[in-house]
Design a protein around this motif. Sequence first.
Motif, PDB file in Angstrom:
ATOM      1  N   UNK A 127     -34.580   2.490 -45.178  1.00 56.29           N
ATOM      2  CA  UNK A 127     -34.122   3.815 -45.584  1.00 56.29           C
ATOM      3  C   UNK A 127     -34.323   4.001 -47.079  1.00 56.29           C
ATOM      4  N   UNK A 128     -35.021   5.057 -47.453  1.00 54.87           N
ATOM      5  CA  UNK A 128     -35.222   5.402 -48.865  1.00 54.87           C
ATOM      6  C   UNK A 128     -34.552   6.736 -49.141  1.00 54.87           C
ATOM      7  N   UNK A 129     -33.725   6.787 -50.179  1.00 60.59           N
ATOM      8  CA  UNK A 129     -33.103   8.028 -50.623  1.00 60.59           C
ATOM      9  C   UNK A 129     -34.048   8.704 -51.615  1.00 60.59           C
ATOM     10  N   UNK A 130     -34.515   9.875 -51.271  1.00 65.03           N
ATOM     11  CA  UNK A 130     -35.502  10.586 -52.092  1.00 65.03           C
ATOM     12  C   UNK A 130     -34.941  10.857 -53.480  1.00 65.03           C
ATOM     13  N   UNK A 131     -35.678  10.398 -54.511  1.00 62.38           N
ATOM     14  CA  UNK A 131     -35.261  10.607 -55.886  1.00 62.38           C
ATOM     15  C   UNK A 131     -34.316   9.558 -56.418  1.00 62.38           C
ATOM     16  N   UNK A 132     -33.915   8.605 -55.563  1.00 62.03           N
ATOM     17  CA  UNK A 132     -32.941   7.603 -55.992  1.00 62.03           C
ATOM     18  C   UNK A 132     -33.392   6.171 -55.730  1.00 62.03           C
ATOM     19  N   UNK A 181     -18.630  12.180 -47.414  1.00 64.51           N
ATOM     20  CA  UNK A 181     -18.876  13.521 -47.939  1.00 64.51           C
ATOM     21  C   UNK A 181     -19.839  13.356 -49.107  1.00 64.51           C
ATOM     22  N   UNK A 182     -20.986  14.017 -49.061  1.00 62.81           N
ATOM     23  CA  UNK A 182     -22.042  13.839 -50.054  1.00 62.81           C
ATOM     24  C   UNK A 182     -22.167  15.080 -50.922  1.00 62.81           C
ATOM     25  N   UNK A 183     -22.248  14.858 -52.230  1.00 64.00           N
ATOM     26  CA  UNK A 183     -22.501  15.940 -53.185  1.00 64.00           C
ATOM     27  C   UNK A 183     -23.579  15.476 -54.158  1.00 64.00           C
ATOM     28  N   UNK A 184     -24.349  16.424 -54.691  1.00 59.57           N
ATOM     29  CA  UNK A 184     -25.377  16.103 -55.676  1.00 59.57           C
ATOM     30  C   UNK A 184     -25.225  16.970 -56.915  1.00 59.57           C
ATOM     31  N   UNK A 185     -25.512  16.379 -58.062  1.00 55.50           N
ATOM     32  CA  UNK A 185     -25.618  17.093 -59.334  1.00 55.50           C
ATOM     33  C   UNK A 185     -26.922  16.629 -59.961  1.00 55.50           C
ATOM     34  N   UNK A 186     -27.179  17.072 -61.177  1.00 52.97           N
ATOM     35  CA  UNK A 186     -28.432  16.714 -61.840  1.00 52.97           C
ATOM     36  C   UNK A 186     -28.566  15.200 -61.957  1.00 52.97           C
ATOM     37  N   UNK A 187     -29.489  14.631 -61.170  1.00 48.41           N
ATOM     38  CA  UNK A 187     -29.773  13.209 -61.254  1.00 48.41           C
ATOM     39  C   UNK A 187     -28.711  12.305 -60.675  1.00 48.41           C
ATOM     40  N   UNK A 188     -27.738  12.852 -59.936  1.00 49.41           N
ATOM     41  CA  UNK A 188     -26.639  12.041 -59.413  1.00 49.41           C
ATOM     42  C   UNK A 188     -26.391  12.391 -57.948  1.00 49.41           C
ATOM     43  N   UNK A 228     -34.926   7.980 -62.064  1.00 49.88           N
ATOM     44  CA  UNK A 228     -35.051   9.222 -61.322  1.00 49.88           C
ATOM     45  C   UNK A 228     -33.700   9.775 -60.908  1.00 49.88           C
ATOM     46  N   UNK A 229     -32.735   8.922 -60.674  1.00 52.26           N
ATOM     47  CA  UNK A 229     -31.422   9.354 -60.237  1.00 52.26           C
ATOM     48  C   UNK A 229     -30.552   8.148 -59.965  1.00 52.26           C
ATOM     49  N   UNK A 230     -29.263   8.377 -59.925  1.00 54.81           N
ATOM     50  CA  UNK A 230     -28.339   7.275 -59.691  1.00 54.81           C
ATOM     51  C   UNK A 230     -27.360   7.674 -58.590  1.00 54.81           C
ATOM     52  N   UNK A 231     -27.062   6.712 -57.714  1.00 58.17           N
ATOM     53  CA  UNK A 231     -26.101   6.904 -56.632  1.00 58.17           C
ATOM     54  C   UNK A 231     -24.750   6.377 -57.094  1.00 58.17           C
ATOM     55  N   UNK A 232     -23.709   7.188 -56.900  1.00 59.09           N
ATOM     56  CA  UNK A 232     -22.348   6.792 -57.273  1.00 59.09           C
ATOM     57  C   UNK A 232     -21.477   6.795 -56.021  1.00 59.09           C
TER      58      UNK A 232
END
Length: 425
Positions: A127-132, A181-188, A228-232
């Motif tokens: 599984x690849x998370x696009x941008x992360x 519950x998933x949310x996204x912001x700029x690069x996160x 590219x982005x970070x998962x928190x």
Amino acid sequence: MPTGAGELARRRLAALACAALLPLTACSDDPPPPTHGGSAYEDVAARMQATLDQRAASLRRGDLARFRATLDRSDAGLVDTQQVYFDNIAQLPVGRLRLRVLPDTITPVDGSGVDSTEYWAEVVVALALEGYDAAPVRTRDRYRFVPTRDGSRLVVGSTTDYAWEEQHPGNAQPWDLHAIHVEQAAGVLGIFDSWTDEDAWQVLDAASSGRSDVRSVVGSDDASPALDGVVVYAVQDLSFLDGLAGQTVGDPDRVDGLTIAVPVDAAAPGRGVASYRIFVNPRVLDEPSAVLGRLVRHELTHALLGARGRGAPLWLSEGIAEYASVRSMSPGQRRLPSRALDVGASATDLPGHAEFGSTDAEAWYAVSWWVCEYVAATYGESTLLGLLEQLAGGADQDRVLPDVLGIDGPSLVRRGVAMMTTTYG
């Protein structure tokens, strides 16, 4: 350093993998599988793979009907928990998702060999998370396959074998375990649950703004997949951290923040790291926003540095993370732990694993921070970051420090503590 009221203890070290836990479906008391199955299972493997291909395609496309068709729908508990999994994956920015059966692991459930109708088999999930993620993250699981009523197909009857999972840690993510519950912001990309989703935007704001703050200090590394982005992660159930035991300082349950280096394939370390992800303990969400911001910036420093400085001494990697975490704060906001001055006064050398694992770990973080403050103020930030790279891979600091700074470790810690004492004493 304090994290706010109650001075929360920080125990943060970059870890090498995430944990393996109890996924969402029923367990098995079957014995561990053999290491090989043999050519007798070639047809069985092909039928399993056809089901896995349909399962992966339906998850990528959000096709619930096709997904349910890959399940043993006579098991209501399985269907319910797999619905949660489907809903979780549907929220993620999935770039690639593939499932592959390992034929040599096929095992008949009832021990009747090729005449069996039900089988266990190990499955590779990529599984690849696009941008992360720089590459798909490959994990392994053990599925139980059962025949459909007419016997024409093999479908998934379970995705859980507790005994097998205990022997194969590093397979689970929060989305494998409970509703997220998933949310996204700029690069996160933020992963929350029902306990933490009310604070989602507080975490995302801290991480999104923190990336810019940290980059202004540590720069960027084009080789780091975290750019590219970070998962928190901010989830209440900390059990997914169980697999990090022995890879952090102290008990993971006491950790306020962690940086996790997620391997492309834990079974093949040579494949490298797919991404760096951050864990924020939900208890920190009750602290003032400045406390959360500082913690997040500390972990972001580890994540954005990526492989730079891997293997460097703890005092330097953690000291730089502390140093970077306070740069956007006014001097008056840069709190110091109450024990830091006393501990610093007794320091005779730079701290190591023993000090970071002690009850005074918080104070040793502060000592390391101020050693880095001294290096940056005296020699410049570029020297501080260069020192990290020169001490990477376990280089001998007794040789490197005199070459780069002209002083040894004991002298360096004394000067850092003197600057700390002058500032706070």
